[in-house]
Write an enzyme that holds these catalytic residues in place. Sequence first.
Site, PDB file in Angstrom:
ATOM      1  N   ASP A 116       4.128  -0.155  22.386  1.00 32.34           N
ATOM      2  CA  ASP A 116       5.270  -0.043  21.757  1.00 32.34           C
ATOM      3  C   ASP A 116       5.711  -1.071  20.935  1.00 32.34           C
ATOM      4  OD1 ASP A 116       6.572   2.270  21.668  1.00 32.34           O
ATOM      5  OD2 ASP A 116       8.373   1.877  22.794  1.00 32.34           O
ATOM      6  N   ASP A 152       9.245   7.650  25.561  1.00 33.72           N
ATOM      7  CA  ASP A 152      10.270   6.835  25.871  1.00 33.72           C
ATOM      8  C   ASP A 152      11.158   7.374  27.107  1.00 33.72           C
ATOM      9  OD1 ASP A 152       9.354   4.704  24.021  1.00 33.72           O
ATOM     10  OD2 ASP A 152      10.707   5.711  22.653  1.00 33.72           O
TER      11      ASP A 152
END
Length: 557
Positions: free
Chosen positions: A402, A455
Amino acid sequence: MEINIVFIVILIIILSAGFVSAGDIVHQDNVAPKRPGCANNFVLVKVPIWIDGLENTEYVGVGARFGPTLESKEKRANHTRLALADPPDCCSKPRNQLTGEVILVHRGNCSFTVKANVAEEAGASAILIINNQTELFKMVCESDADVNIKIPAVMLPQDAGSNLENYINNNTRVSVALYSPKRPAVDIAEVFLWLMAVGTILLASYWSAWTAREVAIEQDKLLKDASEEFLQVGSAGSSGFVDINTTSAVLFVVFASCFLVMLYKLMSFWFVEVLVVLFCIGGVEGLQMCLVALLSRWFQRFAESFIKVPFFGAVSHLTLAVCPFCIAFAVVWAVYRRISFAWIGQDILGIALIITVLQIVRVPNLKASTLICFAFSTCYSGVEFLLNQVGTVLLGCAFLYDIFWVFASKWLFHESVMIVVARGDRSGEDGIPMLLKIPRMFDPWGGYSVIGFGDIILPGLLVAFSLRYDWLANMNLRAGYFVWAMTAYGLGLLVTYVALNLMDGHGQPALLYIVPFTLGTFITLGKKRGDLKTLWTQGEPERPCPHLQLQPLQQKD
């Protein structure tokens, strides 16, 4: 339930984009030089247009590094007549007399600061510079430029400038206003998006735990028979789940990275259409599984009666009844996905898909082959706690993934690959479909607040595991791990939104904040409760599952 290669491909795709965003209106640029008189941020500017006194349309430009800051309130922005520069580039004194008009000029032949100085000396109240391409360009100052400029300068895209020129050349009176509204500190959309993410994990966790307990009870009944048939049933029982181990966790991040780069390089209208088709396939599967699981409580007879369908095998009558609705729902969303309220259908399909993934994807029983005990036997706690080892590798890799693709990729590609892909830049579409999104309700700039599926799913694996463990280890909420894991995820996501607002809506890698909260909570609790060693070993559990009253099987010679 068969897990085929299509589902694996869809899983990699939906987890490729993982970040939260609200859209940028302030572009911090530490590369473009700053000095006194030339230190403005590059802010987006609204330019509403009036044609012969009637409001017509609104364009969006970008403010310059130099000049005064623009008004932030629309009601305080003056409506000023627009005039064309003569000569068009405004590199020399205009031939037409200006008395406070906003002057429209072309880019090129001289610097931006020269154009602004010439326009100011000619009596213009502001300058609009038409770019020579459809994108916007950051207007900076030269090292020796005169930056004592008292009028605002805004760049417009080429198509907007051409339209304004046509209006004026047709002897139409054109007026404009220039203002740059600020975003609210917190938009209600972010609150609802937080509730959607937390609620989705909550529902998925309880479904996963409920299924685990039902399977455990069924395995207990078979276990009492102590027959070889139990071993065969137990071995086949995991075919409906996608197993995750340390190697597959690392490979997943590698494949997701490769796919993300492919999306970035091939991003176009047709490629987004392919993603829409794949999203619809996954959404149909997810919505169907959720509806069948929900309706089977009331239509148990239809859920337990099956019919053989070519290419699909045995399918329940309830699934056959629900499937056409799910397909129709996904097709209608795909066809009308560009209308203002299509986000509702996208979120419904997305939430159903996320819940289904969290129900299917689980860690394997790594000790089954040597201890001849299964995921829901007395060694459940010792085996299932291995998820922390696999989960740590998975979340750790996703944490780095990420951060790299949101922030560090700018060094290699000169822009954030993750953000470009998620927004669907160069595709003509309003972002890729693998996002939960809610329109920003009180934001003058509009747009959407979004969160990537990754997420929610990746931390959700750890949260769902914690509730399964608590239930099957007969631990109450206070003594278990689920409440702490759920709270940690909620706080991590909350901190993500705080960072998002502090950085003016610039996309944030949510796992940067969520992973330390969730994994940190498990490590802290494990150390405090003396379970930390168990989290990293494959040893025998210290306590059985008393409410199941199971005994470990002995391997037969």
